[in-house]
Every structure is written in structure tokens, then in C-alpha cells.
Design a protein around this motif. Structure first.
Motif, PDB file in Angstrom:
ATOM      1  N   ARG A 123     -10.537 -29.516  31.468  1.00 35.73           N
ATOM      2  CA  ARG A 123     -10.888 -29.770  29.771  1.00 35.73           C
ATOM      3  C   ARG A 123     -10.556 -28.938  28.873  1.00 35.73           C
ATOM      4  NH1 ARG A 123     -14.761 -34.554  30.140  1.00 35.73           N
ATOM      5  NH2 ARG A 123     -15.651 -34.687  32.431  1.00 35.73           N
ATOM      6  N   GLY A 124      -9.375 -28.230  28.480  1.00 38.61           N
ATOM      7  CA  GLY A 124      -8.625 -28.099  27.699  1.00 38.61           C
ATOM      8  C   GLY A 124      -8.306 -26.397  27.676  1.00 38.61           C
ATOM      9  N   LYS A 125      -9.438 -25.948  28.728  1.00 40.78           N
ATOM     10  CA  LYS A 125      -8.891 -24.414  29.211  1.00 40.78           C
ATOM     11  C   LYS A 125      -8.413 -24.434  30.602  1.00 40.78           C
ATOM     12  CE  LYS A 125     -12.338 -20.034  28.994  1.00 40.78           C
ATOM     13  NZ  LYS A 125     -13.603 -19.547  28.758  1.00 40.78           N
ATOM     14  N   THR A 126      -8.015 -23.567  29.998  1.00 46.32           N
ATOM     15  CA  THR A 126      -7.406 -23.159  31.079  1.00 46.32           C
ATOM     16  C   THR A 126      -7.890 -21.990  31.757  1.00 46.32           C
ATOM     17  OG1 THR A 126      -4.574 -23.372  29.963  1.00 46.32           O
ATOM     18  CG2 THR A 126      -4.569 -22.232  31.671  1.00 46.32           C
ATOM     19  N   LEU A 162     -17.149 -21.372  33.493  1.00 46.32           N
ATOM     20  CA  LEU A 162     -17.099 -22.611  32.899  1.00 46.32           C
ATOM     21  C   LEU A 162     -17.043 -22.875  31.737  1.00 46.32           C
ATOM     22  CD1 LEU A 162     -18.820 -25.264  35.293  1.00 46.32           C
ATOM     23  CD2 LEU A 162     -15.893 -24.297  34.934  1.00 46.32           C
ATOM     24  N   ALA A 163     -17.440 -21.551  31.226  1.00 43.37           N
ATOM     25  CA  ALA A 163     -18.205 -21.844  30.044  1.00 43.37           C
ATOM     26  C   ALA A 163     -16.320 -21.023  28.594  1.00 43.37           C
ATOM     27  CB  ALA A 163     -18.934 -19.930  29.529  1.00 43.37           C
ATOM     28  N   GLY A 164     -16.907 -23.051  28.061  1.00 40.62           N
ATOM     29  CA  GLY A 164     -15.925 -22.700  26.346  1.00 40.62           C
ATOM     30  C   GLY A 164     -14.872 -23.816  26.614  1.00 40.62           C
ATOM     31  N   ILE A 165     -14.850 -24.692  28.400  1.00 36.18           N
ATOM     32  CA  ILE A 165     -14.448 -25.760  28.573  1.00 36.18           C
ATOM     33  C   ILE A 165     -14.803 -26.749  27.640  1.00 36.18           C
ATOM     34  CG2 ILE A 165     -13.513 -25.246  31.355  1.00 36.18           C
ATOM     35  CD1 ILE A 165     -16.103 -27.843  31.630  1.00 36.18           C
ATOM     36  N   GLY A 166     -13.706 -27.943  27.352  1.00 36.94           N
ATOM     37  CA  GLY A 166     -14.365 -29.307  26.235  1.00 36.94           C
ATOM     38  C   GLY A 166     -15.861 -29.605  26.334  1.00 36.94           C
ATOM     39  N   ALA A 167     -16.326 -29.784  26.112  1.00 37.81           N
ATOM     40  CA  ALA A 167     -17.466 -30.853  26.484  1.00 37.81           C
ATOM     41  C   ALA A 167     -18.641 -31.123  25.332  1.00 37.81           C
ATOM     42  CB  ALA A 167     -18.743 -29.569  26.627  1.00 37.81           C
ATOM     43  N   GLY A 168     -19.307 -32.332  25.251  1.00 41.69           N
ATOM     44  CA  GLY A 168     -19.787 -33.135  24.287  1.00 41.69           C
ATOM     45  C   GLY A 168     -20.928 -32.514  23.356  1.00 41.69           C
ATOM     46  N   TRP A 217     -29.106 -24.285  35.623  1.00 39.56           N
ATOM     47  CA  TRP A 217     -28.327 -23.794  34.708  1.00 39.56           C
ATOM     48  C   TRP A 217     -28.530 -24.628  33.592  1.00 39.56           C
ATOM     49  CZ3 TRP A 217     -25.879 -19.614  35.977  1.00 39.56           C
ATOM     50  CH2 TRP A 217     -25.377 -19.640  37.530  1.00 39.56           C
ATOM     51  N   THR A 218     -28.369 -24.332  32.702  1.00 39.63           N
ATOM     52  CA  THR A 218     -28.511 -25.205  31.035  1.00 39.63           C
ATOM     53  C   THR A 218     -27.371 -25.103  30.778  1.00 39.63           C
ATOM     54  OG1 THR A 218     -30.866 -24.339  30.936  1.00 39.63           O
ATOM     55  CG2 THR A 218     -30.115 -25.149  29.038  1.00 39.63           C
ATOM     56  N   LEU A 219     -26.701 -26.724  30.725  1.00 41.46           N
ATOM     57  CA  LEU A 219     -25.596 -27.179  29.864  1.00 41.46           C
ATOM     58  C   LEU A 219     -25.736 -26.918  28.525  1.00 41.46           C
ATOM     59  CD1 LEU A 219     -23.871 -28.219  33.203  1.00 41.46           C
ATOM     60  CD2 LEU A 219     -23.820 -25.687  32.029  1.00 41.46           C
ATOM     61  N   THR A 220     -24.579 -27.043  27.823  1.00 44.13           N
ATOM     62  CA  THR A 220     -24.636 -26.952  25.980  1.00 44.13           C
ATOM     63  C   THR A 220     -23.128 -27.615  25.782  1.00 44.13           C
ATOM     64  OG1 THR A 220     -27.483 -25.606  25.685  1.00 44.13           O
ATOM     65  CG2 THR A 220     -26.012 -27.183  24.270  1.00 44.13           C
ATOM     66  N   GLY A 221     -23.073 -28.566  24.864  1.00 39.11           N
ATOM     67  CA  GLY A 221     -22.104 -28.959  24.278  1.00 39.11           C
ATOM     68  C   GLY A 221     -22.011 -28.665  22.525  1.00 39.11           C
ATOM     69  N   VAL A 222     -21.692 -27.039  22.425  1.00 38.79           N
ATOM     70  CA  VAL A 222     -21.808 -26.659  20.808  1.00 38.79           C
ATOM     71  C   VAL A 222     -19.959 -26.446  20.459  1.00 38.79           C
ATOM     72  CG1 VAL A 222     -22.199 -24.513  19.710  1.00 38.79           C
ATOM     73  CG2 VAL A 222     -23.405 -25.412  21.451  1.00 38.79           C
ATOM     74  N   ALA A 224     -17.274 -26.786  23.032  1.00 41.56           N
ATOM     75  CA  ALA A 224     -16.910 -25.841  23.956  1.00 41.56           C
ATOM     76  C   ALA A 224     -18.338 -26.778  24.245  1.00 41.56           C
ATOM     77  CB  ALA A 224     -16.544 -24.461  23.147  1.00 41.56           C
ATOM     78  N   LEU A 225     -18.312 -25.864  26.147  1.00 41.37           N
ATOM     79  CA  LEU A 225     -18.925 -25.466  26.943  1.00 41.37           C
ATOM     80  C   LEU A 225     -19.962 -24.118  26.742  1.00 41.37           C
ATOM     81  CD1 LEU A 225     -21.181 -26.932  29.155  1.00 41.37           C
ATOM     82  CD2 LEU A 225     -19.364 -25.942  30.823  1.00 41.37           C
ATOM     83  N   GLU A 226     -20.743 -24.238  26.600  1.00 38.98           N
ATOM     84  CA  GLU A 226     -22.054 -23.008  27.183  1.00 38.98           C
ATOM     85  C   GLU A 226     -22.754 -23.020  28.136  1.00 38.98           C
ATOM     86  OE1 GLU A 226     -24.358 -21.918  23.553  1.00 38.98           O
ATOM     87  OE2 GLU A 226     -22.436 -22.154  22.005  1.00 38.98           O
ATOM     88  N   VAL A 227     -23.150 -21.834  29.096  1.00 41.87           N
ATOM     89  CA  VAL A 227     -23.567 -21.743  30.353  1.00 41.87           C
ATOM     90  C   VAL A 227     -24.381 -20.632  30.321  1.00 41.87           C
ATOM     91  CG1 VAL A 227     -23.265 -21.487  32.987  1.00 41.87           C
ATOM     92  CG2 VAL A 227     -21.240 -22.779  31.165  1.00 41.87           C
ATOM     93  N   GLN A 228     -26.205 -21.218  30.496  1.00 40.83           N
ATOM     94  CA  GLN A 228     -27.278 -20.471  30.492  1.00 40.83           C
ATOM     95  C   GLN A 228     -27.742 -19.850  31.886  1.00 40.83           C
ATOM     96  OE1 GLN A 228     -28.251 -17.792  28.191  1.00 40.83           O
ATOM     97  NE2 GLN A 228     -26.561 -17.990  27.016  1.00 40.83           N
TER      98      GLN A 228
END
Ligand SMILES: CC(C)(COP(=O)(O)OP(=O)(O)OC[C@H]1O[C@@H](n2cnc3c(N)ncnc32)[C@H](O)[C@@H]1OP(=O)(O)O)[C@@H](O)C(=O)NCCC(=O)NCCS
Length: 417
Positions: free
Chosen positions: A95-98, A323-329, A347-352, A355-359
Motif C-alpha cells: 500500500r505505497g510503502k516499501t 505496518l505503520a505508515g502504509i496507505g490507509a483510508g 490492535w487499534t488501527l487508524t488511518g490518519v 497513512a496507517l497508525e498502529v497502537q
């Protein structure tokens, strides 16, 4: 037992059955000369034509070269090598991040030692070691998908095998396409070719490449023509190919186009050969639509999905935090991942900001298996489908949030191992 060929060494057949006894299993990394008497014979038996020539070990020794991007694990029972797997370090666009990706290869157990849990132990250790050294995801080409499903892998779409027939192709010659095509032997332009694949790595979801050192073999063998589509000082398309005689076929590897200009330039190149070859074969990403490329097009889709030789690849996640930083809505969901040594937890997954934030933590409203998580991250299954496959339980509200976070996508793995 005596009928089973023992090709690993010159010891008598039956040795493995005796060695297996009560001796403890140890798993460790093997490299250099030790590969010749442990991993290579098991690979030859699993994947090659055997029994091997009697001087096989000498031949392997002559070709032995350091491979910095590979880890080989071997399970020994006592002193006997009985199972092996190879982990390759690649890079993959997710999703856009290598991200650093583990490619699992060369999975084999000596026939006398199968069904004793060796590969479960070896793969678990390989995944753990590679995760600890920074690999966030893992992919492989399964002999049978259900075997690797046990290890948390989910299926990817299969790349398409296309046979483009010459009939109708000459129309492309009349298309007004900006840019130009340049034509080389791969050995002369390997650096440019590798740089072009790196550009695609940055752009295309799922795309993976080996290290430059591991790809050098293409240049050393120098068995392919390389065509580059160039536009505005960039390589926007590449095709490596060989030909096998007048009136026969032009055998391409992957037709890689970064945009329609790149694709059209490559098709114009093929069109220059429309009277010379009956057909042109190449691999395409799974989401390409050759039926829409030009009018009067004539092609056969020869894509085959069938184990053990023509399997569709699979992938899994090794580290959720990675996975933090991959593309996310723009959405948020808390999920509980179960039944896995690497990604289990809440895990709490948030698109900001795209990009994905993972907590870690949160109040989960969905349960996912590792496959369910991988299916969402790679975009290959809709959240509502997960329960049908046994990959999780997701209510309608959470499914909507997960669908926004991880829209459908088509990973094109590209690298083969
Ligand atoms: C496939 C192979 C590597 C399995 O090795 P193994 O040491 O016998 O595997 P294990 O005993 O660790 O079994 C691992 C799990 O897979 C299951 N399993 C083993 N062989 C299987 C098979 N052929 N099909 C489906 N499941 C299988 C086991 O029951 C076990 O399940 P569990 O751990 O969930 O209870 C071995 O049969 C082999 O070398 N085959 C030929 C080469 C090959 O096909 N390699 C894979 C290339 S992708």
C-alpha cells in the motif's frame, strides 16, 4: 525402507530412520561448505532430478557463492540434517510503502523424516528470526496452499500469462505515442534495468524485488534482450525477452509498464515483429486488462493455477507494528488477532492523513486470524468475506471501517523464488 533412495550422502539407506530415534532436534543456520552436505541434497531430492551424478557435490562446490540476502536453516536430528528452509530478504511495496519482506523458499524435509513436525519447527524459527531482523511481511509460492495456510498465509491473485497473437498487432504501429524505445542486451544495461524495477517498487502495490546483488545473475548470464520504453527522461516500461526462431515465438519475461505510454511503446516494439513471430508471450500484473489495449487485439490468457508448479503466491504479516505508515483510508478499528505466534494481540488501527497508525490495545470489535489480517492489509478479501473463509468474525460496522481503512487492492508479487 530399503527401496527409498538416500541421496543425501553415501551412507546406507535407512540411516535416517535410525538417527531419528530419540535424538533431540536442533535447528541452526548453515552456510558455505556445510550447505553441500545438508541443504543442497535435500533440495535436489525435493525439487531436482535424482539420483544426482556421483560428482554432484563437486559441481555444487564449484558454484558455491556467498549469498548475503539469504538465511538457510537446517533441522538436525542428532548429526543428521533432516529438514531445511531458506529465507530470502527482499523489498515489497505494501500500500505505497516499501517494507522489508521475507521470501520463503527451498522448504524440504528428507522423505525418511517427514510428518515429524520438522518443518513446523523450522518455519516458526525462520519467521521469528526474520521478523526480529526487521522483516515486516512474508510471501511464498506454495506447493499446496492449505499447507501454508497453517502458517498464517493468505492467497494472492496469480499474475497473468499472456500469449499475444501477431494478428491485429500492426495497428499499434500507427498509434501516435510520445517517447522512444531503446534496445540492448541485458548485460549492457543491467543497472538501468534494476533502477527501473526500483521505480516500479515505489509505485505498485505488492511488487517485490531481490537485492541488486541477487539479481546480477541476469546480467552475468546475458541471455535476454532488454527493451526500454523511455519518456521524459524516465524509463516507463521494460520487457526482457528471448526469441526462438523465425515464425516461432518471442518469449518475454514480465511486461512492466508504469503507464499507458510505456505500455504502448512496448507494444509498438512488438508490432515491429508482427510478420516475424506468430506470438509474443509475457507475464502481466493480475489487474491488467489486455482486452482493452487496442482494437482487433487477439490474445490467449494462459494463466494456470495448479500446485505444485503453477501455484498462486501467498503472503502474511510478521509484524503489525511494522505496518505503520502504509496507505490507509480515514477510519479506525480495534481488532483482536488470534492463533498466531507473531501477530496475535489487540490492535487499534487508524488511518490518519492517508497513512496507517498502529497502537497496541483498544476494545476489539472484530476477531481476525493472521490470514484475515493479511487479507485486509493486502486488499485481497472484503471484510465481509472473512467469516466465510474461516478468517475472522467481523460485525457490519467494523467491516465498514475496515473497508475504508483497507480498500480492495491487487498485489502483484513479481519476484519469483
Ligand atoms: C511439504 C514438506 C516440506 C513437509 O515437511 P514435514 O517436515 O513433513 O512437515 P511437518 O511434519 O512439520 O508438518 C507441518 C504441518 O503440515 C501438515 N502436513 C505435512 N505434510 C503435508 C502435506 N503434504 N499436505 C498438507 N499438510 C501437510 C502436518 O500435518 C503439520 O500440521 P500441524 O503442524 O498443523 O499439525 C515435505 O513433505 C516435503 O519435503 N515435500 C516435498 C518438497 C515440497 O513439496 N516442498 C514444499 C515446496 S513449497
Amino acid at each position: 525402507m530399503n527401496a527409498t533412495p538416500d541421496t543425501t550422502t553415501d551412507r546406507p539407506a535407512g540411516h535416517h530412520a535410525e538417527a531419528a530415534g530419540d535424538a533431540p532436534r536442533t535447528i541452526r543456520r548453515v552456510s558455505g561448505e556445510e550447505l553441500l552436505t545438508s541443504t543442497y541434497p535435500m533440495h535436489a531430492y525435493a525439487f531436482g532430478s535424482t539420483p544426482p551424478p556421483t560428482d554432484q557435490v563437486e559441481r555444487w562446490r564449484a558454484d558455491l557463492a556467498p549469498a548475503d540476502d539469504r538465511v538457510t536453516l537446517v533441522a538436525f536430528t542428532g548429526e543428521e540434517p533432516e529438514a531445511t528452509a531458506v529465507g530470502i530478504s527482499l523489498r515489497q511495496n505494501v500500500r505505497g510503502k516499501t517494507l522489508p519482506m521475507l521470501g520463503v523458499s527451498g522448504v524440504a524435509t528428507h522423505p525418511m523424516a517427514r510428518r515429524r513436525g520438522h518443518i513446523r519447527a523450522v518455519l516458526t524459527q525462520l519467521h521469528g528470526e526474520m521478523r526480529d531482523s526487521g522483516h515486516v511481511v512474508s510471501t511464498l509460492y506454495p506447493f499446496r496452499q492449505s499447507f501454508y495456510e497453517r502458517f498464517g498465509y493468505v492467497g494472492f491473485p496469480k499474475a497473468r500469462a499472456i500469449r499475444l497473437h501477431a494478428r491485429g498487432l500492426e495497428r499499434m504501429l500507427r498509434a501516435d505515442v510520445p517517447g522512444e524505445v531503446t534496445f540492448h542486451r541485458i548485460g549492457e544495461v543491467f543497472d538501468d534495468y534494476y533502477a527501473a524495477t526500483e521505480a516500479i517498487l515505489a509505485e505498485r502495490h505488492g511488487f517485490s524485488i531481490f537485492s541488486k546483488q541477487s539479481t546480477q545473475g541476469l546480467a552475468k548470464e546475458d541471455k535476454h534482450w532488454a527493451v526500454f520504453a523511455r519518456h521524459e527522461d524516465e524509463i516507463v516500461g521494460t520487457l526482457l525477452y528471448r526469441t526462438n526462431g523465425f515464425g516461432a515465438e518471442l518469449q518475454g519475461r514480465h511486461l512492466l509498464a508504469r503507464n499507458a505510454v510505456g505500455r504502448s511503446l512496448l507494444l509498438q516494439w512488438l508490432a515491429r515483429h508482427h510478420d516475424q513471430y506468430a506470438s509474443f508471450t509475457f507475464e502481466l500484473p493480475p489487474d491488467e486488462r489486455p482486452d482493452l489495449w487496442y482494437v482487433d487485439l487477439d490474445y490467449a490468457d494462459e494463466t494456470k493455477v495448479s500446485g505444485p508448479l503453477h501455484s498462486a503466491p501467498m503472503g502474511r504479516i510478521l509484524s503489525v507494528e511494522g505496518l505503520a505508515g502504509i496507505g490507509a483510508g480515514p477510519a479506525r478499528a480495534s481488532v483482536e488477532v488470534v492463533d498466531d505466534p507473531f501477530v496475535a494481540g489487540t490492535w487499534t488501527l487508524t488511518g490518519v492523513g492517508g497513512a496507517l497508525e498502529v497502537q497496541p490495545g483498544g476494545t476489539p470489535t472484530a476477531t481476525l486470524t493472521p490470514h484475515g489480517l493479511a487479507a485486509l492489509v493486502y486488499g485481497v478479501l472484503d471484510p465481509a468475506e472473512l467469516s466465510l473463509q474461516g478468517y475472522g468474525t467481523v460485525d457490519a460496522d467494523t467491516a465498514a471501517a475496515l473497508r475504508t481503512l483497507f480498500p480492495p487492492a491487487m498485489p502483484y508479487l513479481h519476484a519469483a523464488f
